[in-house]
Design a protein around this motif. Structure first.
Motif, short mmCIF file in Angstrom:
data_model
loop_
_atom_site.label_atom_id
_atom_site.label_comp_id
_atom_site.label_asym_id
_atom_site.label_seq_id
_atom_site.Cartn_x
_atom_site.Cartn_y
_atom_site.Cartn_z
N VAL A 120 73.79 45.51 79.25
CA VAL A 120 74.08 44.07 79.17
C VAL A 120 73.50 43.27 80.34
O VAL A 120 73.85 42.11 80.55
CB VAL A 120 75.61 43.80 79.05
N ARG A 121 72.55 43.89 81.07
CA ARG A 121 71.91 43.15 82.17
C ARG A 121 70.89 42.17 81.62
O ARG A 121 70.54 42.18 80.45
CB ARG A 121 71.22 44.14 83.12
N GLU A 122 70.39 41.32 82.50
CA GLU A 122 69.36 40.35 82.12
C GLU A 122 68.01 41.04 81.99
O GLU A 122 67.80 42.13 82.53
CB GLU A 122 69.29 39.22 83.16
N ALA A 123 67.09 40.40 81.29
CA ALA A 123 65.78 40.97 80.98
C ALA A 123 65.03 41.43 82.24
O ALA A 123 64.42 42.51 82.25
CB ALA A 123 64.93 39.99 80.19
N GLY A 124 65.07 40.66 83.31
CA GLY A 124 64.38 41.02 84.54
C GLY A 124 64.93 42.29 85.15
O GLY A 124 64.19 43.11 85.70
N GLY A 151 75.23 37.36 78.00
CA GLY A 151 75.36 36.04 77.41
C GLY A 151 75.20 36.01 75.90
O GLY A 151 75.54 35.03 75.25
N GLN A 152 74.68 37.10 75.33
CA GLN A 152 74.49 37.19 73.87
C GLN A 152 75.45 38.16 73.20
O GLN A 152 75.43 38.31 71.97
CB GLN A 152 73.05 37.63 73.57
N VAL A 153 76.31 38.80 73.97
CA VAL A 153 77.18 39.84 73.43
C VAL A 153 78.06 39.31 72.29
O VAL A 153 78.13 39.93 71.23
CB VAL A 153 78.04 40.49 74.55
N LEU A 154 78.70 38.19 72.49
CA LEU A 154 79.60 37.70 71.45
C LEU A 154 78.86 37.21 70.21
O LEU A 154 79.32 37.45 69.09
CB LEU A 154 80.50 36.59 72.01
N THR A 155 77.71 36.57 70.40
CA THR A 155 76.98 36.04 69.24
C THR A 155 76.25 37.13 68.48
O THR A 155 75.93 36.97 67.30
CB THR A 155 75.99 34.94 69.66
N LYS A 176 80.22 53.48 65.51
CA LYS A 176 79.69 54.17 66.70
C LYS A 176 80.49 53.77 67.93
O LYS A 176 81.14 52.73 67.97
CB LYS A 176 78.22 53.79 66.92
N GLU A 177 80.40 54.63 68.95
CA GLU A 177 80.99 54.31 70.25
C GLU A 177 79.85 53.96 71.19
O GLU A 177 78.84 54.66 71.24
CB GLU A 177 81.77 55.49 70.80
N TYR A 178 80.00 52.88 71.93
CA TYR A 178 78.97 52.40 72.84
C TYR A 178 79.39 52.61 74.28
O TYR A 178 80.53 52.34 74.65
CB TYR A 178 78.69 50.91 72.60
N ILE A 179 78.44 53.08 75.09
CA ILE A 179 78.63 53.15 76.53
C ILE A 179 77.94 51.92 77.10
O ILE A 179 76.72 51.77 76.96
CB ILE A 179 78.05 54.46 77.11
N VAL A 180 78.71 51.03 77.71
CA VAL A 180 78.19 49.74 78.16
C VAL A 180 77.86 49.82 79.65
O VAL A 180 78.64 50.32 80.45
CB VAL A 180 79.20 48.61 77.87
N ASN A 196 80.68 45.38 86.64
CA ASN A 196 81.51 44.20 86.42
C ASN A 196 81.20 43.51 85.09
O ASN A 196 82.10 43.23 84.30
CB ASN A 196 81.37 43.19 87.57
N ARG A 197 79.93 43.21 84.85
CA ARG A 197 79.57 42.56 83.58
C ARG A 197 79.84 43.47 82.40
O ARG A 197 80.28 43.01 81.34
CB ARG A 197 78.09 42.14 83.59
N SER A 198 79.60 44.76 82.56
CA SER A 198 79.85 45.69 81.46
C SER A 198 81.35 45.76 81.16
O SER A 198 81.74 45.90 80.00
CB SER A 198 79.28 47.07 81.75
N SER A 199 82.18 45.62 82.17
CA SER A 199 83.62 45.60 81.96
C SER A 199 84.02 44.40 81.12
O SER A 199 84.82 44.51 80.18
CB SER A 199 84.34 45.57 83.31
N LEU A 200 83.44 43.24 81.42
CA LEU A 200 83.71 42.03 80.64
C LEU A 200 83.21 42.21 79.21
O LEU A 200 83.92 41.88 78.24
CB LEU A 200 83.03 40.82 81.30
N ALA A 201 82.01 42.77 79.05
CA ALA A 201 81.47 43.02 77.71
C ALA A 201 82.38 43.97 76.94
O ALA A 201 82.62 43.77 75.74
CB ALA A 201 80.06 43.59 77.81
N CYS A 202 82.91 44.99 77.62
CA CYS A 202 83.83 45.93 76.97
C CYS A 202 85.09 45.22 76.47
O CYS A 202 85.56 45.49 75.36
CB CYS A 202 84.21 47.06 77.92
N GLU A 203 85.61 44.30 77.28
CA GLU A 203 86.78 43.53 76.85
C GLU A 203 86.47 42.76 75.57
O GLU A 203 87.24 42.81 74.61
CB GLU A 203 87.20 42.53 77.94
#
Length: 99
Positions: A25-29, A45-49, A58-62, A68-75
């Motif tokens: 879930v990191r940015e492209a750069g 920023g695109q996870v919800l959409t 499937k189970e995803y490892i984020v 920190n961002r992966s924790s938010l994405a997991c939520e």
């Protein structure tokens, strides 16, 4: 809440050729500097959409840079009914191969 997984465990699963889905879930750069081989890139920023693109069976490892961002994405993804694990320490803790 969602489970967590250590970078070493993710690396072991990959080495054992387990069928795991890594979601970065990191940015492209950040991803351009290197990602876990085979990881799917989906910026936070695109996870919800774009959550509907993910397979609910499937189970995803984020993964992010530090966890920190992966924790938010997991939520967010857990709220959407998806099965996820957060890789603690993120890419900062990754010692395996990168592409």
């Amino acid at each position: 809440m969602f489970p967590e997984i250590l970078p070493e465990e993710v690396e072991r699963l990959l080495q054992e050729h387990k069928n795991i889905c890594v979601l970065d879930v990191r940015e492209a750069g950040e991803v351009a500097a290197g990602k876990i081989p085979g990881a799917m890139h989906l910026p936070l920023g695109q996870v919800l959409t774009r959550a509907k693109e993910l397979d609910p069976d499937k189970e995803y490892i984020v993964v992010c840079r530090s966890g920190n961002r992966s924790s938010l994405a997991c939520e967010w993804l857990t709220e959407k009914g998806l099965k996820v694990k957060n890789m603690t320490g993120g890419m900062n803790g990754w010692t395996g191969a990168a592409e």
